[in-house]
Enzyme design. Structure first.
Site, PDB file in Angstrom:
ATOM      1  N   CYS A 153      10.926 -25.621  24.524  1.00  0.00           N
ATOM      2  CA  CYS A 153      10.608 -25.677  23.100  1.00  0.00           C
ATOM      3  C   CYS A 153       9.167 -26.079  22.799  1.00  0.00           C
ATOM      4  CB  CYS A 153      11.596 -26.579  22.374  1.00  0.00           C
ATOM      5  SG  CYS A 153      11.783 -26.185  20.614  1.00  0.00           S
ATOM      6  N   LYS A 182      10.991 -31.697  30.129  1.00  0.00           N
ATOM      7  CA  LYS A 182      10.167 -31.349  28.977  1.00  0.00           C
ATOM      8  C   LYS A 182       8.885 -32.184  28.988  1.00  0.00           C
ATOM      9  CE  LYS A 182      10.718 -30.588  23.959  1.00  0.00           C
ATOM     10  NZ  LYS A 182      11.688 -30.662  22.846  1.00  0.00           N
ATOM     11  N   GLY A 210      23.692 -23.372 -16.768  1.00  0.00           N
ATOM     12  CA  GLY A 210      22.301 -23.279 -16.353  1.00  0.00           C
ATOM     13  C   GLY A 210      22.149 -22.575 -15.022  1.00  0.00           C
ATOM     14  N   SER A 212      23.448 -24.533 -11.281  1.00  0.00           N
ATOM     15  CA  SER A 212      24.891 -24.512 -11.011  1.00  0.00           C
ATOM     16  C   SER A 212      25.396 -23.082 -10.864  1.00  0.00           C
ATOM     17  CB  SER A 212      25.651 -25.246 -12.117  1.00  0.00           C
ATOM     18  OG  SER A 212      25.489 -24.617 -13.377  1.00  0.00           O
ATOM     19  N   TYR A 271       7.523 -35.620  15.004  1.00  0.00           N
ATOM     20  CA  TYR A 271       7.181 -35.364  13.613  1.00  0.00           C
ATOM     21  C   TYR A 271       8.334 -34.581  12.998  1.00  0.00           C
ATOM     22  CZ  TYR A 271       5.885 -30.928  15.826  1.00  0.00           C
ATOM     23  OH  TYR A 271       5.901 -29.771  16.572  1.00  0.00           O
ATOM     24  N   GLU A 273      17.813 -24.787  24.977  1.00  0.00           N
ATOM     25  CA  GLU A 273      17.559 -26.212  25.175  1.00  0.00           C
ATOM     26  C   GLU A 273      18.787 -27.013  24.749  1.00  0.00           C
ATOM     27  OE1 GLU A 273      14.348 -29.528  23.425  1.00  0.00           O
ATOM     28  OE2 GLU A 273      14.605 -27.588  22.434  1.00  0.00           O
TER      29      GLU A 273
END
Length: 630
Positions: free
Chosen positions: A169, A117, A322, A325, A123, A42
């Site tokens: 799609c 299409k 930590g 990172s 959404y 597509e």
């Protein structure tokens, strides 16, 4: 027997010139291999996620011209490809020239068919209805039943006619629509092949669902289905999406008989016997894409492609000692040469020797450039400047001084590290600096605006904290095959180390209880029907076990964490207020996030800065629970 080429290509968004050149090379290769049909994804010519580039008429004209080049190349092969179809004499709902997301079928140097299409997603990251005119709208305009417009494309290969059901799609994800394009095509058939041209972004686990849906469609119609998807990277500004390809072929029984390797540009060939509908080929298994391996593959691919797309070759990473990172540094170190990565430890008086030593050990393990730049002096100067400089009320001449609280001092430290040091170092180094935030922190704004929530890319910001730990273990075990990330970092209590109240050596850390809050925040953000405090309180009132089952967290955790309803509700409201309050303001200004989940912050999570709200039912349940807790 048809020889079919699957053109799983990397589509460069907004570059129809580059995409067309690539397609022409693939077409020539397919011709050399005596393929009968080649299928491209597509919007293979222009790209898909282009924002309002779709409003540029000159760009549309270019796409149309490049499309003619593809049609001209169909002298000895049938070509199916995605492009924008423009009706220059018509206009869309926005008053601009009418555009369709279309599948073009070309053969013998001629355009054989154009298929528009039908179903336009509006959404998540999709915004089709903003730019394109769907087949549903065409049917309404023409006062026709949409099913009468869904016609197969007819092509003749070696004197035999084939009927192709061309869909695009979303047309294949039609369960929740009032139109079933595949059923309509079959009714107007019969069909020899169903072909789905897609530009479908990667989502962890989505391919598993796609296989279930498309297998069922092939089985119900009794027609082989070919799905061709793009690879590469596209974005809509705030959110960066990887496209995994994973093009797949299903026989008439819905069994998978071929697929293309994910995250790989490839031209694959398949000899498909239409007479047997692919039943003569043995079914094969396909990798599960709901694994930590798939997650790593997507993140690695996304970082690599993003760096290429913006032309960045050098990166600065703040290394705290930590877990976030550490994982970020380990990911980038697999993509860039070590001399192009600068790891920076920026301790203050609140940073322990433990984390400083762990940061140095990780840098040594990775072989990257490393430096230590303490921030204590500059932080003290900023604090003293704020507290020691009087503010004058010009109306009456009165003066006062600000008090720099411990909370303000924490923010000063975070901003000093990012807005001052990392930004300056990156400029001197000739690169950019990363944002190390994870999704849990981003959900409730547990980060400092213009501080640790700054950077050119938030590569981990679509991963919950438990996924970051999973990725750390995977990097050690399967990617590096040695302990690059020290086990002590993985075992360390997560902490920002911005005050003595966050001392890791004393076991003090973040206020977020990740084994629980990861799942609570996920219900707010990722559930298709998003949870609110009302839902959470309903489940809690039915029993902690019900809540734990709904959230997916560890059994027995809720009771251990919260002695009673009062503590539970206080915690729930604290984080909901942050999630729908200050965190929104921070997320709006956050760096682009690399997407891997079913919903990601940015354009995929369209939000407005509104006031915090609790429903009437929530307040009623809260009152009932607290009345019984007295």
């Amino acid at each position: 027997m048809l020889k079919i080429a699957l053109g799983q290509m990397e589509v460069i968004p907004g570059r129809p010139d580059l995409n067309t050149n690539k397609m022409l090379i693939m077409i020539q290769d397919a011709c050399n291999q005596h393929a009968d049909i080649i299928i491209f994804p597509e919007m293979a010519v222009p790209g898909y996620l282009l924002g309002d580039t779709w409003e540029q008429s000159s760009f549309l004209q270019d796409c149309e011209d490049f499309g003619r080049q593809i049609i001209d190349a169909s002298q000895n092969i049938c070509i199916l490809f995605g492009n924008v179809a423009v009706q220059w004499d018509k206009h869309g709902d926005d008053g601009r020239v009418r555009k369709h997301n279309a599948c073009f079928v070309a053969q013998h140097g001629q355009l054989v068919a154009t298929r528009v299409k039908t179903l336009h997603p509006n959404y998540r990251e999709f915004d089709d209805t903003r730019h394109f005119f769907s087949l549903r709208k065409l049917a309404l305009e023409r006062k026709q039943d949409i099913e009468t417009l869904l016609l197969p494309a007819k092509v003749t290969i070696r004197n035999k006619e084939y009927s192709l059901g061309c869909i695009i799609c979303e047309d294949g994800w039609n369960d929740d629509y009032d139109v079933d394009p595949i059923a309509a095509l079959q009714a107007n058939g019969p069909l020899d092949l169903i072909i789905n041209l897609s530009s479908s972004p990667f989502t962890l686990g989505k391919n598993n669902k796609r296989n279930r849906v498309f297998s069922r469609q092939a089985r119900e119609t009794g027609v082989p289905l070919i799905y061709v998807n793009t690879v590469g990277l596209q974005n809509n500004g705030k959110t960066v999406y990887t496209f995994d390809g994973f093009s797949t072929v299903y026989n008439r029984m819905g069994e998978i008989i071929a697929y293309s390797q994910p995250f790989t540009e490839t031209l694959d060939y398949l000899d498909l016997a239409i007479k047997t509908s692919g039943r003569d080929l043995p079914p094969i298994s396909i990798p599960n894409d709901f694994t930590i391996e798939s997650l790593y593959q997507a993140v690695n691919y996304g970082i690599r492609k993003f760096l290429q797309s913006i032309g960045m070759t050098k990166v600065v990473i703040g290394l705290s000692g930590g877990i976030d990172s550490a994982v970020n540094a380990s990911l980038f170190a697999r993509i860039l040469n070590p001399e192009n990565i600068l790891l920076v430890n920026m301790p203050s008086k609140f940073n322990s020797k433990t984390t400083k030593d762990l940061a140095a050990q990780l840098a040594k393990n990775l072989g990257c450039l490393y430096t230590v730049m303490p921030i204590e002096e500059s932080v003290e100067y900023t604090a003293s400047q704020i507290s020691g400089t009087p503010v004058t009320n010009l109306a009456d001449g009165r003066q006062f001084n600000f008090l720099v609280s411990s909370f303000v001092l924490e923010n000063i430290q975070a901003r000093d590290r990012s807005a001052r040091l990392l930004a300056g170092i990156a400029a001197a180094f000739g690169g950019g600096f990363t944002c190390n935030a994870n999704k849990t922190e981003l959900s409730v704004g547990y980060s400092t605006l213009y501080g640790d929530q700054a950077g050119f890319l938030a590569a981990l910001a679509d991963l919950w904290k438990h996924q970051v730990y999973q990725l750390a273990n995977y990097l050690n075990t399967h990617v590096y095959e040695r302990e690059v990330i020290p086990q002590a970092i993985i075992d360390l209590v997560p902490s920002a180390e911005l005050s003595f109240e966050q001392s890791v050596d004393q076991g003090k850390g973040d206020p977020i209880i990740y084994p629980y809050h990861d799942y609570l925040f996920r219900s707010f953000m990722e559930y298709w029907n998003r949870a609110t405090p009302e839902d959470i309180l309903v489940w809690y009132s039915q029993g902690p076990a019900v809540l734990e089952q709904k959230l997916g967290c560890q059994a027995g955790l809720v009771t251990r964490l919260f002695p009673g309803p009062r503590e539970f509700i206080e915690d729930l409201e604290r984080w909901w207020r942050l999630y729908t309050g200050m965190a929104v303001a921070k997320r709006i200004q956050a760096p682009p996030v690399l997407a891997v989940s079913r919903r990601v912050y940015g354009f995929d999570h369209r939000e407005a800065q509104n006031s915090v709200y609790f429903t009437q039912k929530y307040l009623k349940i809260k009152h009932t629970l607290l009345s019984g807790d007295r």
